[in-house]
Design a protein around this motif. Sequence first.
Motif, short mmCIF file in Angstrom:
data_model
loop_
_atom_site.label_atom_id
_atom_site.label_comp_id
_atom_site.label_asym_id
_atom_site.label_seq_id
_atom_site.Cartn_x
_atom_site.Cartn_y
_atom_site.Cartn_z
N GLU A 27 -0.44 6.93 7.15
CA GLU A 27 -0.10 8.30 6.76
C GLU A 27 0.68 8.37 5.45
O GLU A 27 0.83 9.46 4.87
CB GLU A 27 0.71 8.96 7.87
CG GLU A 27 2.16 8.48 8.02
CD GLU A 27 2.33 7.16 8.76
OE1 GLU A 27 3.48 6.75 8.99
OE2 GLU A 27 1.29 6.55 9.12
N LEU A 28 1.17 7.24 4.95
CA LEU A 28 1.97 7.28 3.73
C LEU A 28 1.12 7.69 2.53
O LEU A 28 -0.05 7.32 2.43
CB LEU A 28 2.60 5.91 3.47
CG LEU A 28 3.70 5.47 4.43
CD1 LEU A 28 4.17 4.06 4.08
CD2 LEU A 28 4.88 6.44 4.40
N PRO A 29 1.71 8.42 1.59
CA PRO A 29 0.94 8.91 0.44
C PRO A 29 0.75 7.84 -0.63
O PRO A 29 1.68 7.51 -1.36
CB PRO A 29 1.81 10.06 -0.09
CG PRO A 29 3.21 9.67 0.27
CD PRO A 29 3.10 8.92 1.58
N GLY B 295 7.85 2.40 5.10
CA GLY B 295 7.79 3.31 3.98
C GLY B 295 7.41 2.69 2.65
O GLY B 295 7.52 3.34 1.61
N THR B 296 6.91 1.45 2.65
CA THR B 296 6.56 0.78 1.41
C THR B 296 5.06 0.85 1.15
O THR B 296 4.27 1.22 2.03
CB THR B 296 6.98 -0.70 1.44
OG1 THR B 296 6.08 -1.44 2.28
CG2 THR B 296 8.40 -0.87 1.97
N ALA B 297 4.67 0.46 -0.07
CA ALA B 297 3.25 0.43 -0.41
C ALA B 297 2.50 -0.55 0.49
O ALA B 297 1.36 -0.28 0.89
CB ALA B 297 3.07 0.04 -1.87
N GLY C 191 -1.93 -0.16 6.66
CA GLY C 191 -2.41 0.90 7.53
C GLY C 191 -3.86 1.26 7.27
O GLY C 191 -4.57 1.71 8.18
N ARG C 192 -4.32 1.09 6.04
CA ARG C 192 -5.70 1.41 5.69
C ARG C 192 -6.61 0.19 5.71
O ARG C 192 -7.80 0.31 6.00
CB ARG C 192 -5.74 2.03 4.28
CG ARG C 192 -5.09 3.41 4.20
CD ARG C 192 -4.79 3.75 2.73
NE ARG C 192 -4.36 5.12 2.53
CZ ARG C 192 -3.13 5.56 2.76
NH1 ARG C 192 -2.22 4.74 3.26
NH2 ARG C 192 -2.80 6.82 2.52
N PHE C 193 -6.04 -0.98 5.40
CA PHE C 193 -6.81 -2.22 5.34
C PHE C 193 -6.05 -3.28 6.15
O PHE C 193 -5.28 -4.07 5.59
CB PHE C 193 -6.99 -2.68 3.89
CG PHE C 193 -7.56 -1.61 2.99
CD1 PHE C 193 -8.93 -1.42 2.90
CD2 PHE C 193 -6.72 -0.81 2.22
CE1 PHE C 193 -9.46 -0.44 2.07
CE2 PHE C 193 -7.23 0.17 1.39
CZ PHE C 193 -8.61 0.36 1.32
#
Length: 338
Positions: free
Chosen positions: A108-110, A140-142, A148-150
């Motif tokens: 969910e992080l931008p 909260g980090t990159a 989360g996506r990969f």
Amino acid sequence: MDDPQHPHLSRVFRSGSRIPGRRIRARGRGMSAVELEERSVPDGAPAERLDKVVARLFGVSRGRAMEWIADGRVRVDGKRAPKGTPVRAGARISVEKPPPDQPAPQPELPIRIVHADAHLVVADKPAGMASHPLKPGERGTAANALVGRFPELAQVGPSAREGGLVHRLDSDTSGLLLAARTEAAHAMLRAQFTARTVEKGYLALASGEIQAGGEIALPLLHDPRDPRRMQAASDAAYAEEHGARAAVTRFLPKERKGGFTLLEVEIPTGVMHQIRAHLAFIGHPLAGDALYGGPDLPGLPRHFLHAARLAFRHPDGSRARYESALPQDLLQVWTTLP
């Protein structure tokens, strides 16, 4: 001295069974869930040192048990105790287990995905987001966003906390970040960073009017007066004595207005705070960079630095190049300068 490869640059600045017990989960702000586990020393067990008891009850090495005790994660009947404390039958031993080193997935992080293929991911990191956790459980980090996506990124690279990242950006520096999806890709890409063949281009707003391009070739070391800062070492003997790291920063003025200069910056090396420390050394700190003496600007809550270009040899053999435009916050500051 002119650089033959960059003719526009004119200046050089140079163990045991486990016993069933209770588990409780808690969560601190910005951290992953903390697991509390409690076990009891069996009836009839002889008195033993705390570190031995923890290792046996929780199925870990004695070294790991001593780490937990030293970190204050172990309680005996609700109280902390040294590793050599004798522990008797019936004692309740609780352990606050540290979270795993891998970044917790946070899809969910931008973060904008610029490119993704079977080998790598290129992302556009917003300002205010750290590249990866500095301690287990940090969120909260990159790296959290990318894992989360990969999810496979969590297993790539020598450091579990980095989530497959091949390099880093300061928290308040926005722009392009590169991560590898396989060990082979990670090794290949890291080798290019080590060999200084990756093109890393930035846009930076420096204080003062800079009339010509140049190169700053001065090693950097931690400032002994302020551990948050890096400092350039112009004395070679001092640099060698204090373990300074080689650093080269090339810059070219793009436009000047309002007493500031928008620079295109390229760094073949990659030392902590390199651009910030080098520009401050020559008397042109970044706008908004309070740590290095940069002036404030209205609407600028961070230093004006954006990783705008990344080019390298792709694992498939092609030459890859990616770009990122100035984000809205920096563009707004630039366009409103008088």
